[in-house]
Design a protein around this motif. Structure first.
Motif, mmCIF file in Angstrom:
data_model
loop_
_atom_site.group_PDB
_atom_site.id
_atom_site.type_symbol
_atom_site.label_atom_id
_atom_site.label_comp_id
_atom_site.label_asym_id
_atom_site.label_seq_id
_atom_site.Cartn_x
_atom_site.Cartn_y
_atom_site.Cartn_z
ATOM 1 N N GLY A 112 47.941 39.117 62.236
ATOM 2 C CA GLY A 112 46.903 39.419 61.241
ATOM 3 C C GLY A 112 45.822 40.324 61.808
ATOM 4 N N GLU A 113 45.430 40.074 63.046
ATOM 5 C CA GLU A 113 44.371 40.886 63.652
ATOM 6 C C GLU A 113 44.952 42.125 64.363
ATOM 7 N N ALA A 114 45.856 41.899 65.315
ATOM 8 C CA ALA A 114 46.269 42.992 66.202
ATOM 9 C C ALA A 114 47.092 44.059 65.478
ATOM 10 N N PRO A 164 23.093 42.653 58.858
ATOM 11 C CA PRO A 164 23.515 43.918 58.242
ATOM 12 C C PRO A 164 24.600 44.566 59.085
ATOM 13 N N PHE A 165 25.447 45.400 58.469
ATOM 14 C CA PHE A 165 26.569 46.022 59.198
ATOM 15 C C PHE A 165 26.291 47.499 59.440
ATOM 16 N N PRO A 166 26.596 48.015 60.623
ATOM 17 C CA PRO A 166 27.025 47.304 61.826
ATOM 18 C C PRO A 166 25.815 46.819 62.618
ATOM 19 N N PRO A 167 25.834 45.570 63.048
ATOM 20 C CA PRO A 167 24.655 44.999 63.716
ATOM 21 C C PRO A 167 24.279 45.733 64.998
ATOM 22 N N ARG A 168 25.276 46.347 65.659
ATOM 23 C CA ARG A 168 25.019 47.055 66.920
ATOM 24 C C ARG A 168 23.914 48.106 66.732
ATOM 25 N N TRP A 169 23.891 48.766 65.557
ATOM 26 C CA TRP A 169 22.878 49.793 65.289
ATOM 27 C C TRP A 169 21.722 49.229 64.472
ATOM 28 N N ASP A 190 32.188 40.212 54.428
ATOM 29 C CA ASP A 190 33.596 40.653 54.406
ATOM 30 C C ASP A 190 34.084 41.287 55.710
ATOM 31 N N ALA A 191 33.337 41.084 56.809
ATOM 32 C CA ALA A 191 33.830 41.526 58.126
ATOM 33 C C ALA A 191 34.798 40.462 58.660
ATOM 34 N N ARG A 192 35.337 40.711 59.851
ATOM 35 C CA ARG A 192 36.342 39.768 60.367
ATOM 36 C C ARG A 192 35.804 38.348 60.520
ATOM 37 N N SER A 193 34.494 38.200 60.611
ATOM 38 C CA SER A 193 33.890 36.863 60.664
ATOM 39 C C SER A 193 34.231 36.067 59.411
ATOM 40 N N PHE A 194 34.669 36.755 58.342
ATOM 41 C CA PHE A 194 35.072 36.029 57.135
ATOM 42 C C PHE A 194 36.223 35.066 57.449
ATOM 43 N N ARG A 195 37.073 35.421 58.412
ATOM 44 C CA ARG A 195 38.165 34.492 58.796
ATOM 45 C C ARG A 195 37.590 33.143 59.239
ATOM 46 N N ALA A 196 36.558 33.221 60.091
ATOM 47 C CA ALA A 196 35.956 31.982 60.614
ATOM 48 C C ALA A 196 35.229 31.232 59.501
ATOM 49 N N MET A 208 32.381 32.530 71.394
ATOM 50 C CA MET A 208 33.618 33.246 71.054
ATOM 51 C C MET A 208 33.356 34.521 70.253
ATOM 52 N N THR A 209 34.189 35.532 70.520
ATOM 53 C CA THR A 209 34.031 36.838 69.863
ATOM 54 C C THR A 209 35.302 37.308 69.152
ATOM 55 N N GLU A 210 36.363 36.503 69.160
ATOM 56 C CA GLU A 210 37.626 36.910 68.531
ATOM 57 C C GLU A 210 37.890 36.038 67.299
ATOM 58 N N SER A 211 38.004 36.680 66.141
ATOM 59 C CA SER A 211 38.098 35.925 64.891
ATOM 60 C C SER A 211 39.326 35.010 64.827
ATOM 61 N N ALA A 212 40.490 35.502 65.261
ATOM 62 C CA ALA A 212 41.698 34.664 65.175
ATOM 63 C C ALA A 212 41.589 33.473 66.126
ATOM 64 N N GLY A 240 45.659 36.987 55.689
ATOM 65 C CA GLY A 240 44.962 37.181 54.409
ATOM 66 C C GLY A 240 43.750 38.083 54.550
ATOM 67 N N TYR A 241 43.036 37.957 55.666
ATOM 68 C CA TYR A 241 41.867 38.824 55.852
ATOM 69 C C TYR A 241 42.274 40.306 55.876
ATOM 70 N N ALA A 242 43.454 40.584 56.441
ATOM 71 C CA ALA A 242 43.918 41.981 56.475
ATOM 72 C C ALA A 242 44.116 42.501 55.044
ATOM 73 N N LEU A 284 28.808 42.637 73.044
ATOM 74 C CA LEU A 284 29.754 43.559 72.425
ATOM 75 C C LEU A 284 29.164 44.182 71.161
ATOM 76 N N GLY A 285 28.223 43.471 70.547
ATOM 77 C CA GLY A 285 27.632 43.953 69.293
ATOM 78 C C GLY A 285 28.553 43.761 68.102
ATOM 79 N N THR A 286 29.680 43.119 68.304
ATOM 80 C CA THR A 286 30.662 42.964 67.215
ATOM 81 C C THR A 286 30.467 41.632 66.486
ATOM 82 N N ILE A 287 31.103 41.575 65.334
ATOM 83 C CA ILE A 287 31.115 40.399 64.464
ATOM 84 C C ILE A 287 32.567 39.949 64.336
ATOM 85 N N PRO A 288 32.922 38.711 64.478
ATOM 86 C CA PRO A 288 32.052 37.544 64.563
ATOM 87 C C PRO A 288 31.538 37.268 65.970
ATOM 88 N N TYR A 289 30.462 36.460 66.000
ATOM 89 C CA TYR A 289 30.104 35.739 67.212
ATOM 90 C C TYR A 289 29.959 34.285 66.774
HETATM 91 N N1 LIG Z 1 39.232 41.589 67.589
HETATM 92 C C1 LIG Z 1 37.907 41.243 67.131
HETATM 93 C C2 LIG Z 1 37.255 42.504 66.546
HETATM 94 C C3 LIG Z 1 35.790 42.315 66.229
HETATM 95 C C4 LIG Z 1 35.229 43.587 65.545
HETATM 96 O O1 LIG Z 1 35.474 44.724 65.993
HETATM 97 N N2 LIG Z 1 34.472 43.377 64.446
HETATM 98 C C5 LIG Z 1 33.961 44.489 63.667
HETATM 99 C C6 LIG Z 1 33.640 44.007 62.261
HETATM 100 S S1 LIG Z 1 35.025 43.580 61.293
HETATM 101 C C7 LIG Z 1 32.641 44.981 64.218
HETATM 102 O O2 LIG Z 1 31.838 44.190 64.628
HETATM 103 N N3 LIG Z 1 32.410 46.306 64.150
HETATM 104 C C8 LIG Z 1 31.126 46.865 64.413
HETATM 105 C C9 LIG Z 1 31.021 47.517 65.766
HETATM 106 O O3 LIG Z 1 32.035 47.680 66.461
HETATM 107 O O4 LIG Z 1 29.893 47.849 66.107
HETATM 108 C C10 LIG Z 1 38.011 40.102 66.111
HETATM 109 O O5 LIG Z 1 39.111 39.851 65.598
HETATM 110 O O6 LIG Z 1 37.013 39.416 65.856
#
Ligand SMILES: N[C@@H](CCC(=O)N[C@@H](CS)C(=O)NCC(=O)O)C(=O)O
Length: 205
Positions: free
Chosen positions: A98-100, A31-36, A8-14, A60-64, A164-166, A47-52
């Motif tokens: 939806g994202e910004a 597992p969330f957050p993957p960075r830790w 259910d993180a933003r990767s759900f859009r993809a 790509m790292t931006e869901s939209a 919808g993800y929002a 970036l450690g963020t999801i999605p990748y």
């Molecule tokens: N603008 C990016 C934001 C990506 C983002 O911040 N994802 C969150 C999950 S919904 C994340 O990975 N957070 C964990 C972190 O920042 O360590 C997108 O739309 O994909």
């Protein structure tokens, strides 16, 4: 194609877009957050963020942007709006809105009510951004007030997925009871889609 995902993180859009289009892909669930919780993930996405997301040279790292990429490159335009159509600009606007505008403020609520350790939580920030989010739902609520089924172009597109993800996030934060009736009815339609249900099933599996 390969998608790194958290439930259910933003990767759900993809994931939802991949399922709507019936594409083949590999899903890596983290597992969330993957960075830790999975620091080696930083070698894949610094970036450690999801999605990748990877598709050959596309990293790509931006869901939209991933939704737009899939719709344009692999969707034969079915979930996109082309530059020749009147709603092209409106479509791009919803995709980014939806994202910004609708997701970012909610992540501050999430962070300052749930993710941070107790001593670092800031109820004032969470409350301000909850209001900030709710005030900005007015644009979609009004757009859907003329009885239209989807946000633009007279059909379901990745703009509906992005916004919808929002609402999915709003549901998990308990904000849905303050969202307008048109948005809620549209969100019910989105959740009834087979592609949405398949994406939910894929992340459970
Ligand atoms: N603008 C990016 C934001 C990506 C983002 O911040 N994802 C969150 C999950 S919904 C994340 O990975 N957070 C964990 C972190 O920042 O360590 C997108 O739309 O994909």
């Amino acid at each position: 194609m390969k998608l790194w995902h958290c439930k259910d993180a933003r990767s759900f859009r993809a994931l939802w877009t991949l399922e709507e289009l019936g594409l083949d892909y590999e899903l890596v669930s983290l597992p969330f957050p993957p960075r830790w919780s999975q620091p080696e993930y930083l070698e894949t996405n610094p970036l450690g963020t999801i999605p990748y997301f990877e598709d050959g040279p596309a990293k790509m790292t931006e869901s939209a942007a991933i939704c737009e990429y899939l719709a344009v490159k692999h969707g034969a335009g079915t979930l996109a709006v082309s530059p020749n159509e009147d709603d092209f600009g409106v479509w791009l606007n919803w995709l980014h809105h939806g994202e910004a505008t609708l997701t970012f403020p909610q992540t501050l609520v999430l962070r300052y009510t749930i993710l941070e350790p107790l001593e670092r939580r800031i109820p004032k920030v969470a409350e301000d951004y909850r209001r900030w989010f709710l005030a900005r739902t007015v644009l979609a609520e009004r757009a859907l007030s003329d009885g239209r089924e989807w946000l633009c172009a007279g059909r379901f597109t990745v703009a509906d997925i992005s916004v919808g993800y929002a609402l999915l996030l709003a549901g998990s934060l308990g904000h849905l009871d303050q969202v307008g009736p048109n948005l809620l009815a549209w969100w019910e339609r989105l959740q009834a889609r087979d592609g949405f249900k398949r994406a939910k099933a894929a992340q459970r599996a």
